[in-house]
Design an enzyme around this catalytic site. Structure first.
Site, PDB file in Angstrom:
ATOM      1  N   GLU A  72      63.194  24.408  13.246  1.00 31.22           N
ATOM      2  CA  GLU A  72      62.714  24.194  11.881  1.00 31.22           C
ATOM      3  C   GLU A  72      61.189  24.240  11.855  1.00 31.22           C
ATOM      4  OE1 GLU A  72      64.440  20.750  10.106  1.00 31.22           O
ATOM      5  OE2 GLU A  72      66.500  21.378  10.535  1.00 31.22           O
TER       6      GLU A  72
ATOM      7  N   GLU B 140      64.256  29.633  23.777  1.00 34.73           N
ATOM      8  CA  GLU B 140      65.330  28.828  24.399  1.00 34.73           C
ATOM      9  C   GLU B 140      64.762  27.628  25.152  1.00 34.73           C
ATOM     10  OE1 GLU B 140      67.647  29.831  23.018  1.00 34.73           O
ATOM     11  OE2 GLU B 140      68.138  31.932  23.238  1.00 34.73           O
TER      12      GLU B 140
ATOM     13  N   TRP C 178      62.334  31.012  12.674  1.00 34.85           N
ATOM     14  CA  TRP C 178      62.402  31.784  13.929  1.00 34.85           C
ATOM     15  C   TRP C 178      63.850  32.025  14.356  1.00 34.85           C
ATOM     16  CZ3 TRP C 178      58.265  34.310  14.591  1.00 34.85           C
ATOM     17  CH2 TRP C 178      57.008  33.742  14.307  1.00 34.85           C
TER      18      TRP C 178
ATOM     19  N   GLU D 258      57.422  24.413  29.607  1.00 35.84           N
ATOM     20  CA  GLU D 258      57.011  23.033  29.876  1.00 35.84           C
ATOM     21  C   GLU D 258      58.226  22.099  29.834  1.00 35.84           C
ATOM     22  OE1 GLU D 258      53.788  25.444  29.393  1.00 35.84           O
ATOM     23  OE2 GLU D 258      55.347  25.178  27.862  1.00 35.84           O
TER      24      GLU D 258
END
Length: 395
Positions: A137, A375, A166, A379
């Site tokens: 979001e 995905e 996205w 990090e």
């Protein structure tokens, strides 16, 4: 330390190896005939590859990992990863068309009811109903528990309001595994999250196509939900509060896909650098004979092989039915970084030609960074890897 997963797996039979070879050969022919001649122009103009997608549907790729009982190909994840690697070597964008779709299918296959599997999986497998995964979001990326899209029960339906962004296949896709808050007040927050199977209809629309640095051609979009009604029987598993588990199950397969893309990008960068370095001459000899270039080629090749092995191990662990977030996280982390490093080295080896839009090297350089973000960022992969290591190896 011995690997209990790898150690107990039988070697593939001669028949299985031959079948795998035939499948991969058909993929190579498809890529050579249908994709390679058009990828450069389609990517340059950011045009949705409708003809290529239609050919992918004819090949059965939208059912690649869907069980045969529901009309899919039922391919092993390790073979699927090799297919994705090959596709990414030619044009990474087309891998995203099936990745998000197959994540949705995997969630339904593993977390859905038998009625949901019987209704949706055959349509997913043929490509009649295509779509993807709607998690992210505008104010929520890695922290999925912070999503604000809500689904309020109203009789025999859920009423959904919110925005996703996205989302791969957001414009051309028609069905999405949609993560929502069914109980915004739940503590812990994930206990109030659920997954819906959401087909486009009244109150559900894409707002705009998002422009990107790379990964062009595939449609990444914002999705808007305004009093959108979803039948209650589209709640995955018909149980509220399991949305995070559904998302996690899908992302394990998704991270293997992204890792395989990384291998493909890294290999393509190596392939083009090897070819160019043998024909480009400086100081009277091919640049592949200069030690500075040799060091780059050696490191690039080593990264490719190491990344490929990590992807294969993650895929085989996934096949065994075991939890795979450690292995998939390692594969995704290393392979995506290998893609970034190799694409940059390829540009340096090509010099000015690598910076030109006439060649594919600059596309590899633009495509690779997505893999460190999509995905789950690299990090967060490092955090997951460290946590799982401590769990598996307590002092």
């Amino acid at each position: 330390m011995p690997d209990p997963v790898t150690d107990r797996q039988a070697s593939p039979s001669d028949g299985q190896r031959e079948q795998d070879r035939l499948i991969l050969d058909s993929i190579d022919r498809f890529l050579e005939r249908e994709v390679a001649p058009h990828a450069h122009a389609l990517e340059h103009d950011d045009v949705y590859p409708a003809d290529i997608v239609a050919a992918m549907r004819d090949l059965g790729l939208f059912g690649a990992t869907i069980p045969e009982a529901y009309g899919g190909l039922g391919l092993r994840p390790s073979l699927y990863a090799r297919i994705i690697e090959r596709m990414a070597r030619v044009w990474m964008s087309i891998t995203g068309v099936i990745n998000s779709h197959l994540i949705m299918a995997h969630i339904v296959a593993t977390k859905g009811t038998e009625a949901q599997r019987a209704h949706f999986l055959p349509r997913f497998a043929t490509g009649e109903l295509r779509g993807g995964l709607a998690l992210t979001e505008p104010d929520c990326g890695t922290d999925l528990q912070a999503i604000r899209t809500t689904a309020r029960r109203d009789g025999d339906a859920y009423v959904v309001n919110g925005t996703k962004t996205w989302i791969s296949n957001g414009i051309h896709g028609r069905c999405f595994a949609l993560l929502v808050k069914t109980d915004p007040t739940a503590d812990p927050r994930h206990a109030g999250m659920s997954m819906l199977i959401a087909e486009k209809g009244d109150g559900f629309r894409p707002s705009r196509k998002l422009e990107k640095l790379g990964y062009k051609g595939i449609d990444s979009a914002e999705l808007i939900f305004e009093d959108y009604r979803v039948p209650a029987d589209r709640l995955v598993g018909e149980t509220e509060g399991t949305g995070m588990q559904c998302a996690g199950a899908g992302l394990e397969l998704g991270r293997i896909n992204v890792a395989a893309r990384g291998v493909g990008i890294a290999q393509a960068a190596l392939d083009q650098s090897l070819a160019y370095s043998q024909v480009r001459k400086t100081f009277g000899k091919p640049i592949c004979q200069h030690q500075a270039i040799q060091l780059k080629l050696a490191d690039m090749a080593t990264r490719v092989e190491a990344a490929r092995l990590l992807v294969d191990k993650a895929a085989r662990t996934f096949e065994s039915g075991r939890r795979t977030d450690l292995e998939a996280g390692m594969a995704k982390l290393f392979a995506s970084e290998a893609a970034i490093e190799n694409s940059l080295e390829a540009m340096r080896i090509h010099g000015g030609y690598g910076y030109s839009k006439e060649f594919d090297v600059e596309r590899l350089y633009r495509d690779a960074p997505l893999l460190a973000i999509g995905e789950g960022t690299n990090e967060i992969q490092r955090v997951i890897i460290a946590k799982r290591l401590v769990e598996r190896h307590p002092a």
